[in-house]
Scaffold this active site. Sequence first.
Site, PDB file in Angstrom:
ATOM      1  N   HIS A   1       1.293  -1.116  -0.118  1.00  0.00           N
ATOM      2  CA  HIS A   1       0.163   0.478   0.117  1.00  0.00           C
ATOM      3  C   HIS A   1       1.016   0.860  -0.271  1.00  0.00           C
ATOM      4  O   HIS A   1       1.347   2.044   0.497  1.00  0.00           O
ATOM      5  CB  HIS A   1      -1.322   0.030   1.249  1.00  0.00           C
ATOM      6  CG  HIS A   1      -1.563  -1.113   1.324  1.00  0.00           C
ATOM      7  ND1 HIS A   1      -1.558  -2.645   1.467  1.00  0.00           N
ATOM      8  CD2 HIS A   1      -3.237  -1.585   1.204  1.00  0.00           C
ATOM      9  CE1 HIS A   1      -2.310  -2.992   1.460  1.00  0.00           C
ATOM     10  NE2 HIS A   1      -3.502  -2.941   1.004  1.00  0.00           N
TER      11      HIS A   1
ATOM     12  N   HIS B   1      -4.204   3.398  -3.553  1.00  0.00           N
ATOM     13  CA  HIS B   1      -4.850   2.733  -2.277  1.00  0.00           C
ATOM     14  C   HIS B   1      -3.328   1.341  -1.962  1.00  0.00           C
ATOM     15  O   HIS B   1      -2.486   1.129  -0.518  1.00  0.00           O
ATOM     16  CB  HIS B   1      -5.784   2.581  -1.767  1.00  0.00           C
ATOM     17  CG  HIS B   1      -6.060   1.318  -0.730  1.00  0.00           C
ATOM     18  ND1 HIS B   1      -6.050   2.016   0.686  1.00  0.00           N
ATOM     19  CD2 HIS B   1      -6.129   0.371  -0.820  1.00  0.00           C
ATOM     20  CE1 HIS B   1      -6.066   0.977   1.942  1.00  0.00           C
ATOM     21  NE2 HIS B   1      -6.247  -0.275   0.751  1.00  0.00           N
TER      22      HIS B   1
ATOM     23  N   GLU C   1     -17.410  -3.765  25.068  1.00  0.00           N
ATOM     24  CA  GLU C   1     -16.496  -5.194  25.076  1.00  0.00           C
ATOM     25  C   GLU C   1     -15.549  -5.028  24.473  1.00  0.00           C
ATOM     26  O   GLU C   1     -14.448  -5.286  24.831  1.00  0.00           O
ATOM     27  CB  GLU C   1     -17.571  -6.838  25.241  1.00  0.00           C
ATOM     28  CG  GLU C   1     -18.713  -6.528  25.467  1.00  0.00           C
ATOM     29  CD  GLU C   1     -19.956  -5.808  25.177  1.00  0.00           C
ATOM     30  OE1 GLU C   1     -20.105  -5.289  24.144  1.00  0.00           O
ATOM     31  OE2 GLU C   1     -20.784  -5.793  26.051  1.00  0.00           O
TER      32      GLU C   1
ATOM     33  N   HIS D   1     -28.101 -15.167  25.363  1.00  0.00           N
ATOM     34  CA  HIS D   1     -27.175 -14.705  26.608  1.00  0.00           C
ATOM     35  C   HIS D   1     -26.679 -15.736  26.973  1.00  0.00           C
ATOM     36  O   HIS D   1     -25.760 -16.285  27.187  1.00  0.00           O
ATOM     37  CB  HIS D   1     -27.764 -13.853  27.579  1.00  0.00           C
ATOM     38  CG  HIS D   1     -28.707 -13.261  27.947  1.00  0.00           C
ATOM     39  ND1 HIS D   1     -28.871 -12.267  26.352  1.00  0.00           N
ATOM     40  CD2 HIS D   1     -27.694 -12.048  28.038  1.00  0.00           C
ATOM     41  CE1 HIS D   1     -29.103 -11.082  26.058  1.00  0.00           C
ATOM     42  NE2 HIS D   1     -28.412 -10.517  27.377  1.00  0.00           N
TER      43      HIS D   1
HETATM   44  C1  LIG Z   1     -11.622  -4.543   9.909  1.00  0.00           C
HETATM   45  C2  LIG Z   1     -11.313  -4.457   8.881  1.00  0.00           C
HETATM   46  N1  LIG Z   1     -11.216  -4.332   7.783  1.00  0.00           N
HETATM   47  C3  LIG Z   1     -11.316  -4.417   6.423  1.00  0.00           C
HETATM   48  C4  LIG Z   1      -9.842  -3.779   5.972  1.00  0.00           C
HETATM   49  C5  LIG Z   1      -9.321  -4.098   4.865  1.00  0.00           C
HETATM   50  N2  LIG Z   1      -8.892  -3.258   4.904  1.00  0.00           N
HETATM   51  C6  LIG Z   1      -8.334  -2.256   4.433  1.00  0.00           C
HETATM   52  S1  LIG Z   1      -7.034  -0.673   3.821  1.00  0.00           S
HETATM   53  C7  LIG Z   1      -9.256  -0.304   4.219  1.00  0.00           C
HETATM   54  C8  LIG Z   1     -10.145   0.792   3.626  1.00  0.00           C
HETATM   55  C9  LIG Z   1      -8.528   1.652   3.561  1.00  0.00           C
HETATM   56  O1  LIG Z   1      -9.151   2.510   3.998  1.00  0.00           O
HETATM   57  P1  LIG Z   1      -8.004   4.270   4.484  1.00  0.00           P
HETATM   58  O2  LIG Z   1      -8.226   3.710   5.533  1.00  0.00           O
HETATM   59  O3  LIG Z   1      -9.263   5.854   4.385  1.00  0.00           O
HETATM   60  O4  LIG Z   1      -6.967   4.014   4.169  1.00  0.00           O
HETATM   61  P2  LIG Z   1      -6.140   4.843   2.550  1.00  0.00           P
HETATM   62  O5  LIG Z   1      -7.072   4.125   1.510  1.00  0.00           O
HETATM   63  O6  LIG Z   1      -6.474   6.118   3.210  1.00  0.00           O
HETATM   64  O7  LIG Z   1      -4.644   3.994   2.774  1.00  0.00           O
HETATM   65  C10 LIG Z   1      -9.616  -1.598   3.819  1.00  0.00           C
HETATM   66  C11 LIG Z   1     -11.317  -1.807   3.897  1.00  0.00           C
HETATM   67  C12 LIG Z   1      -9.182  -4.374   7.286  1.00  0.00           C
HETATM   68  N3  LIG Z   1      -7.935  -4.278   7.261  1.00  0.00           N
HETATM   69  N4  LIG Z   1      -9.199  -4.677   8.417  1.00  0.00           N
END
Ligand SMILES: Cc1ncc(C[n+]2csc(CCOP(=O)(O)OP(=O)(O)O)c2C)c(N)n1
Length: 721
Positions: free
Chosen positions: A76, A307, A456, A518
């Site tokens: 990334h 990204h 939690e 529960h």
């Molecule tokens: C709990 C979770 N869900 C999904 C992902 C997969 N994932 C990695 S980055 C991302 C989103 C990227 O958007 P952002 O947080 O804005 O990061 P940027 O594009 O700015 O690098 C997702 C959905 C993850 N790492 N963790």
Amino acid sequence: MLSVRRLFPITAARQHERRLARFMTIPDGLHAAGAALAQASHFPSADPAARAEHDRMANAIRALAMDAVEQAKSGHPGLPMGAADVATVLFTRFLTFDPADPAWPDRDRFVLSAGHGSMLLYAVLHLLGYEKMKIGEIKRFRQLGSLTPGHPEHRQASGIETTTGPLGQGLANAVGMAIAERHLAALFGSAIVDHKTYVLASDGDLMEGISQEAIALAGHLKLRKLIVLYDDNGISIDGPTALADSVDQVQRFKSAGWAATRIDGHDPAAIAAALDAALESDRPSLVACRTTIGFGAPTKGGTEKAHGAPLGADEIAAARARLGWSAPAFEIPASIRDAWRAAGARGRPARLAWAERLAALDADKRAEFERRTHSELPSLLAAAVRDVKEKLSASPKEIATRVASEMALDALTVALPEMVGGSADLTGSNNTRPKAMKVLSAGDYAGRFIHYGVREHGMAAAMNGMALHGGIIPYSGTFLVFSDYCRPAIRLAALMGQRVIHVMTHDSIGLGEDGPTHQPVEHLAALRAIPNLKVFRPCDAVETIECWQLALETTGGPSVLALTRQNVPQIRQGFDEANRCARGAYELIAAPSPSSSPRAGDAASADVSLFASGSEVAVAVAARELLAARGISARVVSVPCFEHFLAAPEAERAAVIGKARVNVAVEAGIREGWDAIIGSDGAFVGMTGFGASAPYKDLYRHFGVTPEKVTDTALARLQGR
Ligand SMILES: Cc1ncc(C[n+]2csc(CCOP(=O)(O)OP(=O)(O)O)c2C)c(N)n1
């Protein structure tokens, strides 16, 4: 401006590019400002040389991120390139640390909550001079055995404070770290404990539900040394975040009790000013930094294309040209490396001064601080356990194991001042607050019991942060069924090898009238499936204190104590110094004497071996009597912890399992996992579906988790043999 930018991110990217171009025309000779930049207390925004130096330092991060992702053919680049300015200001001017001693207890913590941007962290650690983060590690980004896995994995020696990747977890870990800092500062004084916790969080971190739990708790506790830098680039994987989100994060944080501001995340002076203000705040701070994802990449910057994929050779070449970066891949010009190294050396005097203050501390206090930071258990632990066992031996108790746990905690929390308890709004049900334990609050950080609220997930993640911080053994409570709400954080505790202890009560249909919503059914099996997590399910008060001891002694991973709501008889009578639960499973009651059965008397020749955990051990004991009345010899094996048992040497396991003609297990949960003990041909008495709402004794009868059912099952099996 926000909406325009989010709708047309490329336009925004171009605006940033134009601004960047203004600084990229400065000739090389002017970059000699070098390390002097790191010495200034405020960013000299009016000084073009200093600004150029900043840009070159930030571009070093961008170049390494582009190169490493390209070489790995995955990763990334967008976040490291976009947040490089923020990271440069933070690491070179604000964060206090010393690469020569990455584990220095009073260092500032930095959490990259957006773990997918790992190359940002690796690049910075390399540039700052962390010994282990050599350029070879950067070149081996995402390769087997490297220090640079796809997402940062906790390794204190190389400066990675926590494992991140599942979005939102890092932010919630940081809340725990900030709690730990406040608590230890209250105990040991600000001369010894006085540091900040910084987080870099992304859109995804803030979209995750756990972020709400985390920021609400932090705001409530007024964790003023927690500072979140939000990489507000308006882009996630699917495209502009506007596709799915229209939250005003600044307002959201403010309403949770934070100081919050929005700045241009590519303006070092603005970043520094915002951090200066945050350091003065009496509340936790959010700095929403407007950035361009993939800053510098001419066609992909500002879009989701930057990204999570290599930019490609052409885009990288064009980005290098735009950024004015002419060095070959993975090479950092000496002047820039020196400037970063100078920034890395900033913290050494502070660390040495701290070491002197520690040395000057009262000897007992210093020894206690060091004991706690080195995770050494006090010698008082064994005596506390012994004391509880002696009391139970002198006066046996028919109590719920959650009540037995409270009894254990009354003793253990006195012996272990590092235990910091809590509950997700079920304090009275979980029995996790010893009477003498003060509440930890914004007005009294010396307290040791945290009212986490109905949170939690945030609780479990904050506990991880406390354990990672060091000096604290966090434990807390909720219902076992809500382990599902904690699971992502428990999994990370297991992955990171952190000692956190979850008291999870109401562990079966035995909770009764609250009904199937529960009543955990699959939860024991689901938790046992997590590697490096210990699931303890004690059968009585004696086993409960033994399991507590084992959980505390498990320095390399988390534990769950599954405890009953309903009373159980004390089966372990008489005093036994040894911790019998340490074997994970052990023969609790041998088969009846040979007079009642020709086959009875030892594990090898019993007709039936009955295995059970928790409240069902009493069911097995009663079944043994019923079988004896029919001339069938049965032994009872208590199984308080699968993980301990399955880790025992094979001969030991075989001896405990025995060679009875029939193995029967009884547990008020699903069968999954039990085959490892009873074999696939063993019989199981338990649950096959959800429970129901009724008084618990009715439920045990209704679902057939009874001595009679166990007896019938064993008899049927014996007849079939
Ligand atoms: C709990 C979770 N869900 C999904 C992902 C997969 N994932 C990695 S980055 C991302 C989103 C990227 O958007 P952002 O947080 O804005 O990061 P940027 O594009 O700015 O690098 C997702 C959905 C993850 N790492 N963790």
